[in-house]
Motif scaffolding. Sequence first.
Motif, mmCIF file in Angstrom:
data_model
loop_
_atom_site.group_PDB
_atom_site.id
_atom_site.type_symbol
_atom_site.label_atom_id
_atom_site.label_comp_id
_atom_site.label_asym_id
_atom_site.label_seq_id
_atom_site.Cartn_x
_atom_site.Cartn_y
_atom_site.Cartn_z
ATOM 1 N N TYR A 213 0.835 -1.209 0.000
ATOM 2 C CA TYR A 213 0.000 0.000 0.000
ATOM 3 C C TYR A 213 0.869 1.257 0.000
ATOM 4 O O TYR A 213 0.667 2.171 -0.809
ATOM 5 C CB TYR A 213 -0.929 -0.013 1.211
ATOM 6 N N TYR A 214 1.853 1.301 0.923
ATOM 7 C CA TYR A 214 2.703 2.497 1.031
ATOM 8 C C TYR A 214 3.593 2.665 -0.198
ATOM 9 O O TYR A 214 3.845 3.801 -0.644
ATOM 10 C CB TYR A 214 3.552 2.439 2.301
ATOM 11 N N ASN A 215 4.071 1.548 -0.785
ATOM 12 C CA ASN A 215 4.861 1.637 -2.018
ATOM 13 C C ASN A 215 4.029 2.232 -3.149
ATOM 14 O O ASN A 215 4.506 3.080 -3.914
ATOM 15 C CB ASN A 215 5.366 0.252 -2.431
ATOM 16 N N GLN A 216 2.771 1.773 -3.248
ATOM 17 C CA GLN A 216 1.894 2.305 -4.293
ATOM 18 C C GLN A 216 1.599 3.788 -4.055
ATOM 19 O O GLN A 216 1.573 4.583 -4.995
ATOM 20 C CB GLN A 216 0.593 1.506 -4.343
ATOM 21 N N GLN A 217 1.363 4.140 -2.783
ATOM 22 C CA GLN A 217 1.096 5.545 -2.468
ATOM 23 C C GLN A 217 2.277 6.437 -2.849
ATOM 24 O O GLN A 217 2.092 7.550 -3.372
ATOM 25 C CB GLN A 217 0.783 5.693 -0.967
ATOM 26 N N ARG A 218 3.516 5.928 -2.578
ATOM 27 C CA ARG A 218 4.712 6.704 -2.947
ATOM 28 C C ARG A 218 4.805 6.873 -4.466
ATOM 29 O O ARG A 218 5.124 7.951 -4.967
ATOM 30 C CB ARG A 218 5.972 5.997 -2.421
ATOM 31 N N GLU A 219 4.501 5.779 -5.181
ATOM 32 C CA GLU A 219 4.564 5.827 -6.639
ATOM 33 C C GLU A 219 3.507 6.787 -7.194
ATOM 34 O O GLU A 219 3.791 7.565 -8.123
ATOM 35 C CB GLU A 219 4.372 4.423 -7.216
ATOM 36 N N ILE A 220 2.294 6.742 -6.650
ATOM 37 C CA ILE A 220 1.224 7.652 -7.091
ATOM 38 C C ILE A 220 1.629 9.107 -6.854
ATOM 39 O O ILE A 220 1.468 9.972 -7.738
ATOM 40 C CB ILE A 220 -0.097 7.325 -6.352
ATOM 41 N N ILE B 221 3.709 14.790 -13.168
ATOM 42 C CA ILE B 221 2.648 15.350 -14.034
ATOM 43 C C ILE B 221 2.533 16.851 -13.808
ATOM 44 O O ILE B 221 2.445 17.639 -14.780
ATOM 45 C CB ILE B 221 1.305 14.639 -13.746
ATOM 46 N N THR B 222 2.514 17.277 -12.550
ATOM 47 C CA THR B 222 2.415 18.713 -12.231
ATOM 48 C C THR B 222 3.603 19.477 -12.813
ATOM 49 O O THR B 222 3.448 20.571 -13.375
ATOM 50 C CB THR B 222 2.367 18.901 -10.699
ATOM 51 N N LYS B 223 4.808 18.881 -12.677
ATOM 52 C CA LYS B 223 6.019 19.532 -13.190
ATOM 53 C C LYS B 223 5.976 19.642 -14.704
ATOM 54 O O LYS B 223 6.289 20.704 -15.293
ATOM 55 C CB LYS B 223 7.246 18.722 -12.759
ATOM 56 N N LEU B 224 5.557 18.555 -15.397
ATOM 57 C CA LEU B 224 5.478 18.577 -16.856
ATOM 58 C C LEU B 224 4.495 19.639 -17.343
ATOM 59 O O LEU B 224 4.763 20.358 -18.316
ATOM 60 C CB LEU B 224 5.056 17.196 -17.380
ATOM 61 N N PHE C 290 5.791 23.244 -17.405
ATOM 62 C CA PHE C 290 6.683 23.667 -18.487
ATOM 63 C C PHE C 290 5.911 24.379 -19.597
ATOM 64 O O PHE C 290 6.481 25.120 -20.397
ATOM 65 C CB PHE C 290 7.413 22.452 -19.084
ATOM 66 N N ASN C 291 4.594 24.097 -19.678
ATOM 67 C CA ASN C 291 3.706 24.762 -20.641
ATOM 68 C C ASN C 291 4.158 24.565 -22.088
ATOM 69 O O ASN C 291 4.065 25.468 -22.915
ATOM 70 C CB ASN C 291 3.584 26.263 -20.311
ATOM 71 N N ARG C 292 4.694 23.368 -22.376
ATOM 72 C CA ARG C 292 5.085 23.010 -23.737
ATOM 73 C C ARG C 292 4.160 21.894 -24.220
ATOM 74 O O ARG C 292 3.707 21.063 -23.440
ATOM 75 C CB ARG C 292 6.530 22.524 -23.781
ATOM 76 N N GLU C 293 3.894 21.868 -25.532
ATOM 77 C CA GLU C 293 2.948 20.894 -26.078
ATOM 78 C C GLU C 293 3.382 19.462 -25.797
ATOM 79 O O GLU C 293 2.592 18.619 -25.365
ATOM 80 C CB GLU C 293 2.800 21.109 -27.596
ATOM 81 N N LYS C 294 4.709 19.164 -26.022
ATOM 82 C CA LYS C 294 5.214 17.813 -25.782
ATOM 83 C C LYS C 294 5.083 17.429 -24.305
ATOM 84 O O LYS C 294 4.703 16.312 -23.962
ATOM 85 C CB LYS C 294 6.672 17.720 -26.225
ATOM 86 N N SER C 295 5.417 18.372 -23.432
ATOM 87 C CA SER C 295 5.356 18.109 -21.987
ATOM 88 C C SER C 295 3.926 17.854 -21.539
ATOM 89 O O SER C 295 3.665 16.956 -20.728
ATOM 90 C CB SER C 295 5.943 19.297 -21.204
ATOM 91 N N ILE C 296 2.998 18.622 -22.079
ATOM 92 C CA ILE C 296 1.591 18.458 -21.706
ATOM 93 C C ILE C 296 1.077 17.102 -22.172
ATOM 94 O O ILE C 296 0.340 16.412 -21.455
ATOM 95 C CB ILE C 296 0.739 19.612 -22.286
ATOM 96 N N LYS C 297 1.462 16.666 -23.407
ATOM 97 C CA LYS C 297 1.033 15.355 -23.913
ATOM 98 C C LYS C 297 1.585 14.220 -23.032
ATOM 99 O O LYS C 297 0.904 13.237 -22.753
ATOM 100 C CB LYS C 297 1.505 15.163 -25.353
#
Length: 638
Positions: free
Chosen positions: A261-268, A275-278, A281-288
Motif C-alpha cells: 500500500y505504502y509503495n503504491q502511495q509513494r509511486e502515485i 505530471i504537475t512539473k510537466l 513547463f507549458n510546452r505541447e510535448k510536456s503536456i502530452k
Amino acid sequence: MILSVQNVSKSFGTDEILKNVSFHIEDHEKAAVVGINGAGKSTLLKIIVGELTPDTGEVITAKGKSLGYLAQHQDLEGDRTIEEELLSVKSDVIAMEQKIRAMEEQMHHVEGAELEKLLEDYNRMHHQFELEGGYSYRSEVYGVLNGLGFSQEDYQKKISQLSGGQKTRVALGRLLVTKPDIILLDEPTNHLDMNSITWLETFLMNYKGAVVIVSHDRYFLDRVVTKVIEVSLHQAQVYEGNYSEYAVKKEKVREAQLKAYYNQQREIKHQEEVITKLKSFNREKSIKRAESREKLLDKINRLEKPVEEHTDIKITLEPNILSGNDVLSVEGLAKSFGSQKLFENLDFEIKRGEHVALIGNNGTGKTTILKILNGMLKEDAGVIRLGSNVYIGYYDQEHQVLHMEKTLFEEISDAYPELNNTQVRNTLAAFLFTNDDVFKRIGDLSGGERGRVSLAKLMLGKANFLILDEPTNHLDIFSKEILESALNHYTGTVFFVSHDRYFINKTAHRILDLSNGVLTNYLGNYDYYIEKRTEQETLTPSDAETVSKEKAETENKQDWQKQKQEQARRRKIANELQKVEAEIEMCEQKIAEIDEQCQDPAIAVNSAKLNELGSERAVFSEKLEALYEQWEVLSEDS
C-alpha cells in the motif's frame, strides 16, 4: 472435501455479520474459527448446522456424512442420570446386546432346523454387534465421562440437578460418544479444568472425523488444529497451521499488505509530482506526456489501506509507588471447610517484579488462597506478611465494587477523572465495550460483563501488587493479548490464578502447582512446567520408588536457589543502573555548567580559560558517552 461453505452472507436488520464467507474442510481435518467477540463465529456455526439460514450462499456437506454440534449453552433437562444420558446414545447397540442375550437363552429350548435358523441369525447379529463396538461401548462411555472430569459418584446424578457448566460437559460427552463425521464445537473448554482440557486435546487430535472449533483457548488450538479460519470485518481468511503459526502468518500478511500500500502511495505521489512539473513547463510535448501519465495513473488498481479491529488500543499499567523487594511471605498456611481439608503448612514467597501463576485442579483451594490474602476469608493457621509499601489491587468477579446505577462510561470516568473521553472509550473497547455499549447501566450487565468492567477498572489503578482470579474469563483473544502485553510491561508484582495455559505461558515467570494439598514450585512458564511434569511422569514405578523425599526436596531447593540467584543478579544490575544514572546526571549537569560559563562575556574573550573549559568539557563528554553505552548494556541484561 467433507464440508464446503460457499459465499455465505448474513445480516440481522442493518447489522452485517458475514459477507461472502467461503472455506472448505477436508475429511479428518481439524480447524479453528477465530475472531473478536461479535465477529460472527457462533453465527457461522449455526448456519453450518442449519439453525440459521444464510441470506446468500450455501453450505454443502458430503453425501451421507453426519454433523454434531456443541453450543455454548445447554438446556438439557429430564430425569435421566449422567450415565443414562450418555448410554442413551448407544441404545441401538444396547438393544442388540439384549437381543443376543435373549437368543442365547432361547438356544436352550429349541433344536433341529429351528436351532440352525436361530444360530444363523445369532452369528449374523453377533458380527454386527462386534462391528458397531458392542464389546467396548461401556468402557468408551466411562472413558469419556472420566476424561471430562466426572467421578463414579457423579454418574448417578440427575441431569435436572446439574449446573449449567456440568450440563455442557454432559452434552460434550454425549457428542463425543456419538462420533459424528464432523464435530462443531463452540467454546468446548469453558467448563473444563486443565486435566480435562488435556484429555479433550488428545481425544480430538486422534479423532477420525473432522473437527471445527470456535475457542479463545489458544494453547488448546495450538495443540489440536492444523487450519485457522479468521472471521474479521465480516469476511473470512484461511491460514494453514495452528494458532501460533496463524498469528505469525497474519502479521506477515499484514506487513506485506501495508508495504504494498505504502509503495503504491509513494509511486502515485511521485507520478502526480511529475505530471504537475510537466504541465508547468507549458510546452505541447510536456503536456502530452503529462496527459499520457495521467491515463496510466487512472488505470492503476488502487490498493486500500489494510484495516484491523481496534489496532490502536493499548493499556499501560504502572504502579505509582515502588514496593519493597519482599512483597509477600506466607508460612504454614492452612484452611479447611468443615471436614474438608483444602491444604495445610503451605509456605511460599513472592518478590517485587515477579509474575507468579497459581495452578491446580478445580477444588484444590486456589481461589481460597487469593481470598485469604485479600482478607476476604480467615485462614485456620499460618502467618501472612506483606512487605513495605505494598498496595494490593484485587480482581475477583464476585466481589468487585461497582455502582449499579452508573453507566460504564461514568464508572470509569468518575473513578479516573484525569482520563479524557477517548482514553475512557479505548479502555472500555479493550474489554469489548464499544459504541453505545459504554452507556449501558452496570445493573443491566451480565455477570461476565461486570467482571470485564471490574478488570478494566483494576487495570487503570495504581496498585503495585495485582492479585487476579481468572482474569481472562469472558475475554476474546484480542482482549487477552492486550492484557498480556499490559502485564508483561508492568513493573509491579502479579500473583494470579488461571486455567488459560497460553496466558500463563505468556505472562508467568514462576508457577506454583497446588496438588493434593502440596505446593510445588516451578521456576519458569507453563511450557517449563509441562516439561518437568512429563519428566516426572515418565519414571517407571521402580524408578519412582527410588526417588526419595529428600531428593524431591533438594530439586525444589535448587529451583528456589536459582530463583534467589536470579533475583540477586537483577538487584545488582538495578543498583548498578542507579549508580550509572546518577553519574550520567552529574556529567550532564557539569557539561551544562561549562556551556553556561562559556557564554559569560568575560570568559568569552579569555582564550586560555576557554581552552581550559573546552578540555574539561571534552573529558566529561567522553565519560558521558561511555556511561551511555554502559547504561545500554546494563538495560539489555536487566
